[in-house]
Design an enzyme around this catalytic site. Structure first.
Site, PDB file in Angstrom:
ATOM      1  N   SER A 249       0.794  -1.224   0.000  1.00  0.00           N
ATOM      2  CA  SER A 249       0.000   0.000   0.000  1.00  0.00           C
ATOM      3  C   SER A 249       0.826   1.273   0.000  1.00  0.00           C
ATOM      4  O   SER A 249       0.352   2.319  -0.437  1.00  0.00           O
ATOM      5  CB  SER A 249      -0.916   0.004   1.229  1.00  0.00           C
ATOM      6  OG  SER A 249      -0.162  -0.208   2.413  1.00  0.00           O
TER       7      SER A 249
ATOM      8  N   HIS B   6      -1.213   6.113   6.141  1.00  0.00           N
ATOM      9  CA  HIS B   6      -0.525   5.966   4.862  1.00  0.00           C
ATOM     10  C   HIS B   6      -0.228   7.357   4.284  1.00  0.00           C
ATOM     11  O   HIS B   6      -0.904   8.324   4.616  1.00  0.00           O
ATOM     12  CB  HIS B   6      -1.393   5.183   3.865  1.00  0.00           C
ATOM     13  CG  HIS B   6      -1.425   3.717   4.146  1.00  0.00           C
ATOM     14  ND1 HIS B   6      -2.229   3.162   5.106  1.00  0.00           N
ATOM     15  CD2 HIS B   6      -0.743   2.691   3.578  1.00  0.00           C
ATOM     16  CE1 HIS B   6      -2.048   1.848   5.130  1.00  0.00           C
ATOM     17  NE2 HIS B   6      -1.143   1.541   4.213  1.00  0.00           N
TER      18      HIS B   6
END
Length: 400
Positions: free
Chosen positions: A57, A355
């Site tokens: 990711s 993230h």
């Protein structure tokens, strides 16, 4: 990497297919006459090179939907939600993630390989998928398995680049093999537990150290299969640049957090539900240990190493040198470059938590561009305080 802790809409509340690169093999088979072969060779030589990203990711583009963070739900969360269309007042995540949103790979338009400015005109292919471990990269004969309905990434790579010049293959792998999600969940749970709340570092640090050798093995195996896939596609080692990158720290150390006192505003407002001790451990020890382990894997594999461990210093979620969007609109100079801990019940998906967001991905793209512009070497990428995500700088990677 993915997290399972989430927070939802509204200040003061707890809110805890596919573009498989649908690439078929494009080959120049059957060209046997001399003139045709020569023309084909000239055509291939003139074709713009490919840059391909594989892995998890942190390189797929997870959280690219968000340009900063905000607790204000009006106007697409104060303009941070790139999936929100102001004129129609509608939200469509596919504006950012395309069809990869349908299976959760979440390859964003601003993902590192897409936002990298160099090499100019290169064909960019993002095969990475959110949540991927090394088994999602490996060739099937070495234990690779389909992930989220997609074939192994090395298998996809081989088919995609056959017959095309390749400048670089960039890999991000290891965090999910290490179990980074479990670490984050344990630390967040330690903070929000009503009775007996305590830091997670004393128990998690020794467990992580036990797993680091396994993570290194997984990274080495992944790079070996990428090399094999490239060779089968007609690209021997040395004809392209193979790069393994590490992970930026999403959190500041305990001395640089915007919410002092270890109170619940870290959860309800900041989206950073962690004790000072855990923040300092994660920033000062966990991320550097992961980075040095991946650097060792790169050396063994004959790959270049791009150290991103300090790329977000001062731009992390809840850092004192950043602000959330609200009356002040989001900006790459002032906003956080990391998605705060959020909930699928409120704004966005929980897997986007911690993230690199849109600004963070632009910064990582700038790092990759600088790395590809220079002579093959190992580098560390850092930001320029007070400047936007394109003002990144390269220096030599630390030696261990």
């Amino acid at each position: 990497m993915r997290t399972s802790w989430v927070r939802g809409r509204g200040r003061g509340r707890l809110r805890i297919a596919v573009a498989t690169a649908a690439v078929a093999a494009l080959c120049g088979a059957g060209l046997t006459q001399g003139g045709t072969v020569h023309a084909h060779a000239q055509s291939r030589a003139a074709e713009t090179p490919w840059v391909v990203s594989l892995g998890d990711s942190f390189i797929s583009g997870e959280a690219g939907r968000w340009a900063g963070n905000s607790n204000d739900s009006a106007g697409g969360y104060s303009g941070t939600d790139r999936a929100y269309d102001q004129p129609s007042r509608t939200t469509d995540e596919r504006r950012v993630y395309g069809t990869s949103y349908d299976n959760g790979c979440n390859r964003s338009d601003s993902a590192e390989v897409n936002s990298s400015p160099a090499p100019a005109g290169a064909h960019r292919l993002n095969l990475a998928c959110s949540g991927a471990t090394s088994t999602a990269i490996l060739l099937p004969e070495h234990g690779g398995r389909p992930f989220k309905s997609e074939p192994s990434q090395a298998e996809q790579l081989q088919k995609a680049v056959t017959g095309h010049p390749v400048r670089a293959v960039v890999v991000s792998v290891g965090g999910n093999d290490l179990g980074f999600e479990d670490v984050i969940v344990a630390c967040a749970k330690g903070f929000v537990t009503p009775i007996g709340a305590s830091p997670c570092a004393p128990t998690q640090a020794p467990e992580v150290r036990k797993r680091l050798p396994m993570m290194r093995t997984a990274a080495v195996a992944s790079l070996a299969d990428v090399t094999t896939a490239m060779k089968r596609a007609g690209h021997p080692a040395g004809s392209y640049r193979l790069i393994l990158q590490s992970y930026p720290s999403p959190l500041p150390d305990g001395g640089r957090i915007r919410y002092p006192g270890e109170k619940y505003d870290r959860l309800t407002d900041g989206g950073c539900p962690f004790f000072d001790r855990d923040l300092t451990w994660a920033h000062d020890q966990l991320v550097p240990e992961i980075s040095s382990t991946l650097a060792s894997a790169a050396r063994e594999s004959g790959a270049e190493f791009l150290d991103l461990s300090r790329a977000f210093d001062g731009r992390e979620v809840c850092s004192t040198t950043t602000v959330q969007a609200g009356p002040e609109r989001p900006s790459g100079r002032t906003s956080e470059w990391v998605r705060f801990v959020t909930t699928g019940a409120g704004q966005g998906q929980r897997q986007e938590s911690l993230h690199p967001n849109h600004y963070g991905q632009l910064a990582l793209g700038a790092c990759l561009g600088l790395h590809l512009t220079g002579t093959p070497a190992n580098h560390r990428c850092t930001n320029t305080p007070g400047e936007g995500p394109r003002a990144m700088r390269l220096g030599p990677a630390p030696t261990s």
